[in-house]
Design an enzyme around this catalytic site. Structure first.
Site, PDB file in Angstrom:
ATOM      1  N   ARG A  21      12.874 -23.182   1.057  1.00 37.81           N
ATOM      2  CA  ARG A  21      13.460 -23.125  -0.291  1.00 37.81           C
ATOM      3  C   ARG A  21      14.114 -21.767  -0.496  1.00 37.81           C
ATOM      4  NH1 ARG A  21       8.908 -23.257  -3.573  1.00 37.81           N
ATOM      5  NH2 ARG A  21       7.727 -23.811  -1.718  1.00 37.81           N
ATOM      6  N   SER A 107      13.467 -30.000  -5.087  1.00 34.11           N
ATOM      7  CA  SER A 107      12.533 -30.707  -5.982  1.00 34.11           C
ATOM      8  C   SER A 107      12.807 -30.361  -7.441  1.00 34.11           C
ATOM      9  CB  SER A 107      11.092 -30.391  -5.576  1.00 34.11           C
ATOM     10  OG  SER A 107      10.179 -31.142  -6.337  1.00 34.11           O
ATOM     11  N   HIS A 108      11.839 -29.706  -8.103  1.00 30.46           N
ATOM     12  CA  HIS A 108      11.953 -29.411  -9.532  1.00 30.46           C
ATOM     13  C   HIS A 108      12.477 -28.007  -9.789  1.00 30.46           C
ATOM     14  CE1 HIS A 108       8.012 -28.016  -8.136  1.00 30.46           C
ATOM     15  NE2 HIS A 108       8.165 -27.047  -9.015  1.00 30.46           N
ATOM     16  N   LYS A 117      13.069 -30.278   3.264  1.00 30.46           N
ATOM     17  CA  LYS A 117      11.775 -30.881   3.581  1.00 30.46           C
ATOM     18  C   LYS A 117      11.951 -31.644   4.887  1.00 30.46           C
ATOM     19  CE  LYS A 117       9.885 -31.200  -1.099  1.00 30.46           C
ATOM     20  NZ  LYS A 117       9.301 -32.060  -2.151  1.00 30.46           N
ATOM     21  N   ASP A 256      10.345 -36.289 -11.069  1.00 31.17           N
ATOM     22  CA  ASP A 256      10.894 -34.959 -10.831  1.00 31.17           C
ATOM     23  C   ASP A 256      12.208 -35.095 -10.057  1.00 31.17           C
ATOM     24  OD1 ASP A 256       9.843 -35.693  -8.385  1.00 31.17           O
ATOM     25  OD2 ASP A 256       8.852 -33.778  -7.988  1.00 31.17           O
ATOM     26  N   ASP A 258      13.420 -34.717  -7.009  1.00 31.85           N
ATOM     27  CA  ASP A 258      13.569 -35.483  -5.777  1.00 31.85           C
ATOM     28  C   ASP A 258      12.767 -36.778  -5.800  1.00 31.85           C
ATOM     29  OD1 ASP A 258      11.145 -34.114  -5.624  1.00 31.85           O
ATOM     30  OD2 ASP A 258      11.251 -33.825  -3.460  1.00 31.85           O
ATOM     31  N   ASP A 260       9.658 -37.663  -5.921  1.00 33.24           N
ATOM     32  CA  ASP A 260       8.418 -37.968  -5.196  1.00 33.24           C
ATOM     33  C   ASP A 260       7.195 -37.905  -6.099  1.00 33.24           C
ATOM     34  OD1 ASP A 260       8.378 -35.212  -5.461  1.00 33.24           O
ATOM     35  OD2 ASP A 260       7.869 -34.794  -3.382  1.00 33.24           O
ATOM     36  N   ARG A 261       7.369 -37.424  -7.344  1.00 33.03           N
ATOM     37  CA  ARG A 261       6.266 -37.405  -8.309  1.00 33.03           C
ATOM     38  C   ARG A 261       6.629 -38.245  -9.519  1.00 33.03           C
ATOM     39  NH1 ARG A 261       4.636 -31.699 -10.190  1.00 33.03           N
ATOM     40  NH2 ARG A 261       6.860 -31.319 -10.013  1.00 33.03           N
ATOM     41  N   HIS A 348       1.113 -36.296  -7.505  1.00 36.28           N
ATOM     42  CA  HIS A 348       1.492 -36.753  -6.169  1.00 36.28           C
ATOM     43  C   HIS A 348       0.529 -37.870  -5.780  1.00 36.28           C
ATOM     44  CE1 HIS A 348       4.571 -33.897  -4.858  1.00 36.28           C
ATOM     45  NE2 HIS A 348       3.893 -32.951  -5.475  1.00 36.28           N
TER      46      HIS A 348
END
Length: 472
Positions: A21, A107-108, A117, A256, A258, A260-261, A348
């Site tokens: 990141r 992500s966020h 990732k 979020d 991407d 994934d949550r 998650h």
């Protein structure tokens, strides 16, 4: 790729424990990404094999995807560009196609960031302990040498769209065709759920389900013009809460950046805790596994999850396994234990049927199924899974964190309270009336407190006493 040899590259600012990141144009550039793509192939011995590459809606993701693909192909891998994908789409592709891959996302994190990732074939995670350190070192070597050596046979670059296959696979795991009609508000936060929600829950690619989807911020926009794509912060849920009430919806879902949550809002506009969602999904997955002949299915939960989760798991014939916080720990324990499902307090959710990877969409589908197979509102259903009162996570800025924990230990560690050190320090009352965890941040001067008790008065009393000791 060429660069001046006088420049020395050090990628330690962007390489983290589990991913990469950085700020676009500074610690992450196309030149750096190309070298990382080459190093990815070399470290994982992927010459002659397929590598999958995609990215989210951030403006730099397409350029970075192509740069990574170029570096990977130069070292002899055959690259399939997946184009716009959510992070769990990458996990799906790595699992279903049995190929290693990378996706560009932060992500966020705010708009100026991007990141990578990465996963091995079968969606096995890559971390600092399983290849990331070596990838960083080799990428630095290529950058400082000024060129990436060409493999004997340069790889080919093609395109592969996995969105429909991903949607079909999720629908095969949770059948929503027979649910009662539900009105669902979805806040995509201008992130990737704006693409995946219509594909999985809507009718853009597959037959219509008995769901009325009310979209909120589905436009893919990596500048996040409406609110940050981080539903963990309560202020970022306010638009969704208001929309659920306004439309008289049955449920609200927030993803979020991407995707994934997933966070859940009930029909009153109140948040349903990730612990309650963990319990709800665990119950369904246990029943599903038992229906296939598994006698004692294992469910993973981290130590900050409500104790209602292991109690529910045991009550329904499962086996609960407690683990540290963090997706690398959860995924490792999932694999080692053959667990069917795992949940974290951070929303998650991990599934054995999804290669032990986390997917917010599959968790959301389980909640929709649980809500739709009974007649009551989500607020009532959620209460079944939230018998205890929780403080939520409270951060205290403390320089000497060890001294603060010791002050608490001297007061609370008695014959009536046990302490374990699985992750930080967890104090557990022997009579079951409360527990709390103090956990130091590894990156900030914060000591994080989580308290849970049988009633609000006990929770507040313990919370206030611990905070007084910590901050005193």
């Amino acid at each position: 790729m060429t660069t001046e040899k006088t420049k020395t590259f050090d990628l330690s600012a962007s390489f983290k424990a589990y991913d990469v990141r950085g700020i676009v144009g500074e610690s992450i550039t196309a030149e750096i990404v190309e070298a990382v793509g080459a190093a990815f192939v070399d470290v994982l011995h992927l010459e002659g094999q397929t590598v999958l590459v995609g990215g989210d809606m951030r403006p730099s993701s397409p350029e970075f995807s192509k740069a990574f693909a170029s570096g990977a192909a130069r070292r002899g891998a055959n690259v399939q560009l997946l184009d716009l994908i959510s992070t769990d789409e990458l996990y799906y592709a790595c699992g279903a196609l049995n190929a290693a891959g990378a996706t560009f996302t932060a992500s966020h994190n705010p708009a100026e960031y991007n990141g990578i990732k990465m996963a091995k074939a079968g969606a096995v995670p890559i971390s600092s302990e399983t290849g990331l350190v070596e990838i960083q070192a080799l990428a630095e070597q290529y950058l400082n040498a000024g060129s990436i050596p060409a493999a004997a046979n340069r790889g080919l670059i093609g395109v592969h769209d996995v969105l429909k296959d991903y949607a079909e696979y999720l629908r095969s795991l949770v059948d929503l065709r027979g649910t009662r009609p539900l009105k669902v508000v979805v806040d995509a936060g201008n992130g990737m759920a704006g693409l995946t929600t219509p594909a999985v829950l809507g009718d853009t690619l597959l037959p219509k389900l008995p769901l009325e989807i009310i979209p909120l911020y589905f436009e893919l926009d990596g500048s996040f013009p409406n609110h940050p794509a981080n539903p963990l912060e309560p202020e970022n849920l306010r638009d969704l809460q208001a929309a659920v009430v306004k439309h008289g919806a049955d449920i609200g879902l927030a993803f979020d950046g991407d995707a994934d949550r997933c966070f859940v809002i009930d029909e009153k506009g109140d948040a349903v805790s990730p612990s309650a969602i963990t319990g709800m999904v665990a119950r369904r997955e246990i029943a599903r596994a038992q229906g296939r002949g598994e006698e004692n299915p294992t469910v993973i939960h981290n130590l900050l999850t409500s104790r209602a989760v292991p109690e529910l798991v045991e009550r329904h014939g499962g086996r609960a396994v407690r683990t540290r916080v963090g997706h690398s720990f959860i995924k490792a324990v999932m694999a080692a234990e053959g667990a069917i499902f795992g949940g974290e307090h951070s929303a998650h959710f991990y599934f054995r049927d999804f290669w032990n990877a986390d997917t917010g969409m599959l968790a959301a589908m389980h909640v929709l199924a649980a809500l739709g197979e009974q007649d009551g509102p989500l607020s009532e259903l959620g209460r079944e899974y939230e018998p205890y009162r929780s403080s939520g996570e409270i951060n205290s800025e403390i320089e000497d964190k060890a001294a603060a924990v010791e002050r608490v230990r001297r007061v609370f560690q008695t014959d009536d309270v046990e302490v374990d050190h699985l992750d930080g320090s967890t104090f557990i009352a022997n009579n079951g009336s409360f527990w709390f965890n103090l956990r130091p941040s590894n990156t900030e001067p914060f000591l994080r407190l989580n308290v849970e008790a049988t009633d609000t008065a006990t929770m507040e009393r313990v919370r206030d006493r611990v905070l007084a000791l910590v901050r005193g």
